[in-house]
Design an enzyme around this catalytic site. Structure first.
Site, short mmCIF file in Angstrom:
data_model
loop_
_atom_site.label_atom_id
_atom_site.label_comp_id
_atom_site.label_asym_id
_atom_site.label_seq_id
_atom_site.Cartn_x
_atom_site.Cartn_y
_atom_site.Cartn_z
N HIS A 205 -5.03 4.14 6.68
CA HIS A 205 -4.34 5.44 6.80
C HIS A 205 -3.99 5.76 8.25
CE1 HIS A 205 -5.75 6.99 2.60
NE2 HIS A 205 -4.82 6.06 2.54
N ARG B 58 1.11 -5.02 3.67
CA ARG B 58 1.07 -4.36 2.36
C ARG B 58 2.51 -4.30 1.87
NH1 ARG B 58 -1.81 -0.29 3.51
NH2 ARG B 58 -0.36 1.44 3.86
N HIS C 56 -8.46 -1.51 -0.88
CA HIS C 56 -8.03 -0.33 -1.64
C HIS C 56 -7.63 -0.70 -3.06
CE1 HIS C 56 -3.81 -1.54 -0.87
NE2 HIS C 56 -4.21 -1.81 0.35
N HIS D 155 -1.53 3.71 -7.92
CA HIS D 155 -1.90 5.04 -8.42
C HIS D 155 -0.69 5.63 -9.11
CE1 HIS D 155 0.40 6.54 -4.92
NE2 HIS D 155 -0.17 5.54 -4.28
N HIS E 247 -0.50 10.93 -4.82
CA HIS E 247 -1.57 10.35 -5.65
C HIS E 247 -1.66 11.28 -6.85
CE1 HIS E 247 -3.28 8.55 -1.71
NE2 HIS E 247 -2.29 7.82 -2.21
N GLU F 84 0.72 -1.87 -5.02
CA GLU F 84 0.66 -1.97 -3.57
C GLU F 84 -0.50 -2.82 -3.05
OE1 GLU F 84 -0.69 1.69 -1.62
OE2 GLU F 84 -0.42 2.73 -3.52
N GLU G 251 4.61 -2.30 -1.23
CA GLU G 251 4.41 -1.25 -2.23
C GLU G 251 5.73 -0.83 -2.86
OE1 GLU G 251 2.79 2.45 -0.65
OE2 GLU G 251 2.20 3.07 -2.68
N ASP H 138 4.53 2.58 5.79
CA ASP H 138 4.26 3.17 4.48
C ASP H 138 4.80 4.59 4.56
OD1 ASP H 138 3.20 4.30 2.19
OD2 ASP H 138 1.19 3.47 2.44
N ASP I 188 6.97 6.45 -2.72
CA ASP I 188 5.87 5.89 -1.91
C ASP I 188 6.16 4.41 -1.74
OD1 ASP I 188 3.45 5.29 -0.75
OD2 ASP I 188 2.22 5.80 -2.49
N TYR J 224 -5.57 -7.48 5.00
CA TYR J 224 -5.74 -6.90 6.33
C TYR J 224 -6.78 -7.71 7.09
CZ TYR J 224 -3.71 -3.30 3.41
OH TYR J 224 -2.91 -2.63 2.52
N ASP K 171 -1.04 31.65 15.66
CA ASP K 171 -0.28 32.40 14.66
C ASP K 171 0.88 31.59 14.08
OD1 ASP K 171 1.20 32.29 16.90
OD2 ASP K 171 1.61 34.43 17.06
N1 GLY Z 1 0.95 6.22 1.04
C1 GLY Z 1 -0.32 6.36 0.48
C2 GLY Z 1 -0.50 5.35 -0.57
O1 GLY Z 1 0.20 4.37 -0.59
O2 GLY Z 1 -1.29 5.50 -1.44
MN MN Z 2 2.09 4.22 0.30
MN MN Z 3 0.68 4.44 -2.67
#
Ligand code: GLY
Ligand code: MN
Ligand code: MN
Length: 443
Positions: free
Chosen positions: A240, A410, A350, A354, A361, A386, A412, A257, A268, A390, A52
């Site tokens: 992720h 990475r 990737h 975005h 996103h 970004e 970003e 991230d 982000d 890897y 609940d």
């Molecule tokens: N944090 C998710 C991305 O960078 O798209």
């Molecule tokens: Mn990110």
């Molecule tokens: Mn991102």
């Protein structure tokens, strides 16, 4: 104290989006739909976390965009009644329920404090909305969010139009007020990343770095825009990864991230840094390559550039670097391959970025790297840049030279497109090697 240091660097929180601006959005939206139509915008459902206990509710971005409504179960209905009216159905006041779950604005509160023409109780919605729909020729509706509304709409129409086709296009271009909120979200996340770098020591838990970042968000009445990713060593090579459960080890790079939301608008940011404050030679080479690629990507964020230009710019630098470092034994063109899907993608899986806004996103774009020839970059868009590389030691599908194994990097940033060129909203977050090495563990 750490949080106070962030507060003093952060400055004044900008105002929420004004009612006037939301009214203009409503007018713009209604001007694009037929006056014989009805448009219904529902809220996100409440989701159960355990028996609940509910997950913290997050408003639906379309509903918030048009009305600013943030309570549960709100439904906005745009109907033409001589002119366009925005009616908001809300939960009625109920002192007994409010004692348990919190105060509700109720019908009167909604009309007094939200930019709508009419408000009614949800208790009246079924009959009321059915009447409105009977008189309409068509309906705009997003199915699957509010099952009560889904039922009412399905009883009246077999087919619906999708309001997102109109709203997504509107949301792509950010106003001055939206950019101010996004700048603040970017500043807060940047300062939180700096604190994590300052506090970092070898052996610190990934979850402890997460707590520093998210503590900074919470202290400033913000919260994460997506579950924070804190991956050290091989964990950094899982895109992720967000279990954040392992202790860092001396010699590892940690990839964080993490971004926050301010009045729904996201930041982000990703930074990758050595937990002991000193990159190894191999880590430094990969980091420098990703940074070069990222700067090339940011430079490609120009008004009029095709949607894929930024992805191509970063990819080209990465492919060249992978060939130069001997990681790929081929020409740069071969590394890039057909449609930029060549062997360099083994290490960069990737999209390069975005759109960013009320959703991390954000709507209207898709991932950089997707083939969207119809979209060009334009002033007022905000997108992330970004790139990453890897080299998971755990990868069974590819051969990784032990020299690179366990490195995941990475970088970003969030970039606003302007006529004068790209503006890096997250510029407060250091990314040069010397800056990072000076910062890590400095507290
Ligand atoms: N944090 C998710 C991305 O960078 O798209
Ligand atoms: Mn990110
Ligand atoms: Mn991102």
């Amino acid at each position: 104290m750490m949080y106070e240091r962030v507060s003093s660097a952060l400055g004044q929180r900008p105002p929420k989006i004004s009612h006037e601006e939301m009214r203009q959005r409503q007018r713009d939206f209604c001007s694009k739909i037929d006056s014989q139509s009805v448009a219904i915008i529902t809220n996100n459902p409440v989701s159960i976390r355990s028996r609940d206990t509910h997950h913290r509710h997050r408003f639906n971005s379309y509903l918030h965009y048009l009305t600013g409504w943030h309570g549960e179960e709100g439904v906005a209905v745009f109907h033409h009644d001589g002119d366009w009216k925005c009616r908001l159905y809300v939960q009625a006041r109920d002192v007994e329920k409010e004692t348990w779950t919190g105060r509700r604005p109720g019908v009167q509160g909604a009309i007094d404090h939200w930019p709508v023409d009419e408000s009614k109780s949800r208790d009246e919605m079924e009959a009321d909305l059915a009447n409105i729909l009977t008189a309409a020729d068509s309906v705009y509706h997003i199915q699957g969010l509010d099952t009560v509304v889904d039922g009412i709409v399905a009883a009246a129409f077999d087919e619906f139009l999708d309001p997102r086709e109109i709203l997504d296009e509107m949301r792509v271009f950010k106003s001055t007020g939206e950019i101010a909120l996004m700048q603040y979200a970017a500043d807060l996340a940047a300062l939180a990343h700096i604190e994590a770098m300052r506090e970092c020591r070898s052996g610190m838990g990934e979850w402890q770095l997460q707590s520093i970042i998210e503590g900074c968000f919470l202290y400033h009445q913000s919260e994460w825009a997506y579950p924070s990713i804190v991956g050290s060593g091989d964990n950094a090579t899982i895109l992720h990864y967000n279990e954040n459960k392992d202790p860092t080890r001396n010699g590892d790079v940690v990839l964080i991230d993490a971004g926050c939301e301010i009045d729904g608008y996201a930041s982000d940011i990703t930074r990758s840094f050595p937990v002991n404050g000193k990159f190894t030679e191999a880590q430094r080479e990969i980091y420098a390559l990703v940074l070069d690629a990222q700067m090339a990507g940011i430079e490609a964020c120009q008004v009029g550039a095709p949607w894929g230009a930024m992805h191509k710019a970063t990819s080209r630098v990465l492919a060249q670097g992978l060939v130069d470092l001997g990681i790929l034994d081929c020409t740069v063109e071969e590394a890039l391959g057909e449609e930029f899907n060549g062997p360099y993608r083994q290490f960069f899986m990737h999209g390069t970025g975005h759109l960013l806004g009320l959703d991390v996103h954000d709507v209207g774009g898709g991932r950089q790297g997707d083939n969207r020839p119809e979209r060009t970059l334009a002033s007022g868009m905000v997108l992330t840049v970004e790139p990453g590389l890897y080299f998971g030691a755990w990868r069974e599908d590819i051969e990784i030279d032990p020299k690179w194994a366990g490195i995941g990097i990475r970088i970003e940033d969030d970039v606003l497109i302007t006529e004068e060129g790209p503006v890096i909203l997250t510029a407060k977050c250091p990314k040069q090697i010397s800056e990072i090495e000076a910062l890590v563990g400095s507290n």
